[in-house]
Design a protein around this motif. Structure first.
Motif, PDB file in Angstrom:
ATOM      1  N   THR A 169       0.600  -1.252  -0.094  1.00 12.80           N
ATOM      2  CA  THR A 169      -0.008  -0.084   0.102  1.00 12.80           C
ATOM      3  C   THR A 169       0.875   1.230  -0.082  1.00 12.80           C
ATOM      4  O   THR A 169       2.026   1.256   0.402  1.00 12.80           O
ATOM      5  N   ALA A 170       0.222   2.313  -0.532  1.00 12.78           N
ATOM      6  CA  ALA A 170       1.120   3.386  -0.595  1.00 12.78           C
ATOM      7  C   ALA A 170       1.441   4.027   0.744  1.00 12.78           C
ATOM      8  O   ALA A 170       2.528   4.417   1.076  1.00 12.78           O
ATOM      9  N   GLU A 171       0.585   3.819   1.800  1.00 14.62           N
ATOM     10  CA  GLU A 171       0.695   4.334   3.043  1.00 14.62           C
ATOM     11  C   GLU A 171       1.773   3.417   3.664  1.00 14.62           C
ATOM     12  O   GLU A 171       2.610   3.978   4.473  1.00 14.62           O
ATOM     13  N   HIS A 172       1.782   2.142   3.416  1.00 14.91           N
ATOM     14  CA  HIS A 172       3.011   1.363   4.056  1.00 14.91           C
ATOM     15  C   HIS A 172       4.418   1.601   3.564  1.00 14.91           C
ATOM     16  O   HIS A 172       5.502   1.670   4.113  1.00 14.91           O
ATOM     17  N   ILE A 173       4.667   2.086   2.205  1.00 17.04           N
ATOM     18  CA  ILE A 173       5.627   2.399   1.483  1.00 17.04           C
ATOM     19  C   ILE A 173       6.003   3.852   2.123  1.00 17.04           C
ATOM     20  O   ILE A 173       7.400   3.940   2.300  1.00 17.04           O
ATOM     21  N   ALA A 174       5.221   4.688   2.123  1.00 15.82           N
ATOM     22  CA  ALA A 174       5.649   5.894   2.852  1.00 15.82           C
ATOM     23  C   ALA A 174       6.112   5.856   4.218  1.00 15.82           C
ATOM     24  O   ALA A 174       7.085   6.455   4.742  1.00 15.82           O
ATOM     25  N   LEU A 175       5.565   5.071   5.048  1.00 14.79           N
ATOM     26  CA  LEU A 175       5.901   4.719   6.411  1.00 14.79           C
ATOM     27  C   LEU A 175       7.352   3.917   6.221  1.00 14.79           C
ATOM     28  O   LEU A 175       8.144   4.263   7.245  1.00 14.79           O
ATOM     29  N   MET A 176       7.648   2.854   5.658  1.00 10.88           N
ATOM     30  CA  MET A 176       8.983   2.535   5.416  1.00 10.88           C
ATOM     31  C   MET A 176       9.904   3.392   5.139  1.00 10.88           C
ATOM     32  O   MET A 176      10.937   3.303   5.532  1.00 10.88           O
ATOM     33  N   ARG A 177       9.548   4.274   4.179  1.00  6.84           N
ATOM     34  CA  ARG A 177      10.283   5.209   3.401  1.00  6.84           C
ATOM     35  C   ARG A 177      10.995   6.160   4.637  1.00  6.84           C
ATOM     36  O   ARG A 177      12.341   6.652   4.872  1.00  6.84           O
ATOM     37  N   ARG A 178      10.081   6.504   5.417  1.00  5.53           N
ATOM     38  CA  ARG A 178      10.348   7.355   6.680  1.00  5.53           C
ATOM     39  C   ARG A 178      11.189   6.691   7.711  1.00  5.53           C
ATOM     40  O   ARG A 178      11.945   7.123   8.667  1.00  5.53           O
ATOM     41  N   LEU A 195      -0.810   0.609 -14.025  1.00  9.72           N
ATOM     42  CA  LEU A 195       0.004   2.047 -13.788  1.00  9.72           C
ATOM     43  C   LEU A 195      -0.532   2.921 -12.495  1.00  9.72           C
ATOM     44  O   LEU A 195       0.333   3.314 -12.127  1.00  9.72           O
ATOM     45  N   GLU A 196      -1.807   2.900 -12.357  1.00 10.17           N
ATOM     46  CA  GLU A 196      -2.201   3.792 -11.158  1.00 10.17           C
ATOM     47  C   GLU A 196      -1.462   3.073 -10.139  1.00 10.17           C
ATOM     48  O   GLU A 196      -1.048   3.906  -9.161  1.00 10.17           O
ATOM     49  N   ALA A 197      -1.513   1.985  -9.558  1.00 14.72           N
ATOM     50  CA  ALA A 197      -0.715   1.386  -8.514  1.00 14.72           C
ATOM     51  C   ALA A 197       0.713   1.536  -8.450  1.00 14.72           C
ATOM     52  O   ALA A 197       1.241   1.968  -7.498  1.00 14.72           O
ATOM     53  N   ALA A 198       1.181   1.272  -9.466  1.00 15.77           N
ATOM     54  CA  ALA A 198       2.701   1.593  -9.601  1.00 15.77           C
ATOM     55  C   ALA A 198       2.943   3.253  -9.526  1.00 15.77           C
ATOM     56  O   ALA A 198       4.186   3.261  -8.653  1.00 15.77           O
ATOM     57  N   VAL A 199       2.080   3.920 -10.145  1.00 18.50           N
ATOM     58  CA  VAL A 199       2.619   5.313  -9.830  1.00 18.50           C
ATOM     59  C   VAL A 199       2.361   5.728  -8.431  1.00 18.50           C
ATOM     60  O   VAL A 199       3.480   6.528  -7.713  1.00 18.50           O
ATOM     61  N   ALA A 200       1.567   5.124  -7.784  1.00 13.60           N
ATOM     62  CA  ALA A 200       1.261   5.510  -6.300  1.00 13.60           C
ATOM     63  C   ALA A 200       2.410   4.951  -5.648  1.00 13.60           C
ATOM     64  O   ALA A 200       2.740   5.631  -4.317  1.00 13.60           O
ATOM     65  N   MET A 201       2.933   3.891  -5.666  1.00 10.02           N
ATOM     66  CA  MET A 201       3.714   3.327  -4.831  1.00 10.02           C
ATOM     67  C   MET A 201       5.287   4.160  -5.180  1.00 10.02           C
ATOM     68  O   MET A 201       6.059   4.407  -4.171  1.00 10.02           O
TER      69      MET A 201
END
Length: 239
Positions: A169-178, A195-201
């Motif tokens: 999920t984009a939320e988990h990616i952002a959390l991991m990035r931080r 593509l939409e999911a890929a761009v969000a990630m």
């Protein structure tokens, strides 16, 4: 974050997943052809397919990676090291290892780091990615797992195997990035099917995408650039 949405740039972020347990050699051939046709960064194949994939992709720029301790992460550290060494001998250059999920959930941080560090050391400087299986984890465990992956020397921290329900999920990616320093990259995998999911990630901070839907993602991007209908509608499978 700002990302470059060209076909070349997105293809360079894709690890094309060829991991389903029921794939025949003909299925593997077809997926290797997809990877070569679309010019993705790498394929991530089953360990038994590494040497074959290396031979079949010879002459292309597509790298070959594989999985370690997949999909549960509960093999012994020694078994993970042996698996990595065989895969390296067979020609793999990137290794996606599954964390010991039970140890992470149980708060056995030293055990988790030791397992990761030993595998990273065996990789001898090659790219290692630690799969957390985020569908099993709450936010605190995702943060802790990400930091333990960095403490163990991993190149990437990664969301999912794609075989445990849920996915990136984009939320988990952002959390991991931080949760990790800029020295550690983040890979989104599991459910990245368009593509939409890929761009969000990518916008959330992922620098690599694990997906079996490479043709769909890149076909949609190519069609968008050309102003025409989407192409690349192959079955994306479950990854």
């Amino acid at each position: 974050m700002a990302i470059e949405l060209t076909e070349t740039a997105v293809a360079a972020a894709i690890d094309h997943a060829i991991l389903k347990p029921d794939l025949t050699r003909a299925d593997v051939d077809r997926e290797l052809d997809v990877a070569a046709e679309w010019g993705v960064f790498s394929v991530c194949v089953r360990p038994s397919d590494v040497s074959y994939a290396v031979r079949r992709l010879a002459g292309t720029a597509v790298a070959v990676g594989t999985v370690i301790g997949f999909p549960h992460g509960t093999t012994s550290t020694a078994a993970k090291v042996a698996e990595l060494r065989q895969a390296h001998e067979d020609g793999a250059s990137e290794f996606d290892m599954v964390v010991h999920i039970g140890a992470l959930l149980g708060g056995e941080d030293e055990r988790v780091v030791s397992d990761i560090r030993t595998v990273v050391d065996a990789a001898g400087g090659l790219v290692t990615k630690v799969i957390l299986e985020t569908s099993f984890l709450d936010d605190e465990q995702i943060v802790r797992g990400s930091r333990l992956a960095e403490a163990g020397g991993a190149t990437f921290v990664k969301t999912s195997t794609g075989f445990a329900g849920g996915g990136a999920t984009a939320e988990h990616i952002a959390l991991m990035r931080r949760s990790v320093s800029p020295a550690v990259q983040v890979k989104a995998s599991g459910g990245v099917r368009g593509l939409e999911a890929a761009v969000a990630m990518l916008e959330a901070g992922a620098t690599r995408l694990g997906t079996s839907a490479s043709a769909i993602i890149l076909g949609e991007l190519r069609a968008r650039a050309a102003g025409g209908p989407a192409t690349g509608t192959e079955d994306a499978g479950s990854y």
